[in-house]
Motif scaffolding. Structure first.
Motif, PDB file in Angstrom:
ATOM      1  N   UNK A  53       0.829  -1.212   0.000  1.00  0.00           N
ATOM      2  CA  UNK A  53       0.000   0.000   0.000  1.00  0.00           C
ATOM      3  C   UNK A  53       0.858   1.255   0.000  1.00  0.00           C
ATOM      4  N   UNK A  54       1.927   1.222   0.773  1.00  0.00           N
ATOM      5  CA  UNK A  54       2.830   2.372   0.854  1.00  0.00           C
ATOM      6  C   UNK A  54       3.460   2.652  -0.507  1.00  0.00           C
ATOM      7  N   UNK A  55       3.939   1.629  -1.170  1.00  0.00           N
ATOM      8  CA  UNK A  55       4.603   1.797  -2.471  1.00  0.00           C
ATOM      9  C   UNK A  55       3.624   2.184  -3.574  1.00  0.00           C
ATOM     10  N   UNK A  56       2.362   1.818  -3.433  1.00  0.00           N
ATOM     11  CA  UNK A  56       1.397   2.143  -4.485  1.00  0.00           C
ATOM     12  C   UNK A  56       0.922   3.594  -4.405  1.00  0.00           C
ATOM     13  N   UNK A  57       1.148   4.251  -3.269  1.00  0.00           N
ATOM     14  CA  UNK A  57       0.745   5.643  -3.108  1.00  0.00           C
ATOM     15  C   UNK A  57       1.765   6.611  -3.693  1.00  0.00           C
ATOM     16  N   UNK A  58       1.358   7.853  -3.788  1.00  0.00           N
ATOM     17  CA  UNK A  58       2.196   8.902  -4.364  1.00  0.00           C
ATOM     18  C   UNK A  58       2.295  10.062  -3.380  1.00  0.00           C
ATOM     19  N   UNK A  59       3.481  10.648  -3.293  1.00  0.00           N
ATOM     20  CA  UNK A  59       3.669  11.842  -2.481  1.00  0.00           C
ATOM     21  C   UNK A  59       3.511  13.062  -3.383  1.00  0.00           C
ATOM     22  N   UNK A  60       2.672  14.000  -2.957  1.00  0.00           N
ATOM     23  CA  UNK A  60       2.422  15.235  -3.693  1.00  0.00           C
ATOM     24  C   UNK A  60       2.822  16.420  -2.807  1.00  0.00           C
ATOM     25  N   UNK A  61       3.295  17.469  -3.434  1.00  0.00           N
ATOM     26  CA  UNK A  61       3.740  18.657  -2.715  1.00  0.00           C
ATOM     27  C   UNK A  61       2.942  19.863  -3.176  1.00  0.00           C
ATOM     28  N   UNK A  62       2.538  20.730  -2.239  1.00  0.00           N
ATOM     29  CA  UNK A  62       1.903  21.981  -2.636  1.00  0.00           C
ATOM     30  C   UNK A  62       2.968  23.039  -2.910  1.00  0.00           C
ATOM     31  N   UNK A  63       4.191  22.812  -2.429  1.00  0.00           N
ATOM     32  CA  UNK A  63       5.327  23.688  -2.720  1.00  0.00           C
ATOM     33  C   UNK A  63       6.474  22.795  -3.180  1.00  0.00           C
ATOM     34  N   UNK A  64       6.850  22.917  -4.437  1.00  0.00           N
ATOM     35  CA  UNK A  64       7.865  22.026  -5.014  1.00  0.00           C
ATOM     36  C   UNK A  64       9.192  22.055  -4.264  1.00  0.00           C
TER      37      UNK A  64
END
Length: 81
Positions: A53-64
């Protein structure tokens, strides 16, 4: 970006707290968890106990620029495949 295998989740979440803006964990289903929230961190720890589950998720940033603070925990595109 995806999270590397076998990260120290506590260290990752400590580093998330140093980010200027929101850092989100997005599931394959499109759910988003704001990782600066204590409740969301608890949910994230539960997810982290299931590596698939951890690997299938994606990290997104509101500030690059926050990506640089977490780069040691993230895979680049070449590592994802």
């Amino acid at each position: 970006m995806h999270i590397r295998n076998n990260i120290n989740v506590v260290d990752f979440l400590k580093q998330v707290r140093t980010c200027s803006r929101d850092v989100l964990f997005e599931t394959e289903e499109g759910d988003r968890i704001a990782l600066k929230s204590t409740l969301s961190q608890y949910i994230f720890c539960t997810i982290a106990s299931h590596p698939e589950l951890l690997r299938s998720g994606t990290i997104r940033f509101t500030l690059e620029e926050d990506r640089e603070l977490l780069k040691e925990f993230l895979c680049d595109e070449a590592e994802d495949s």
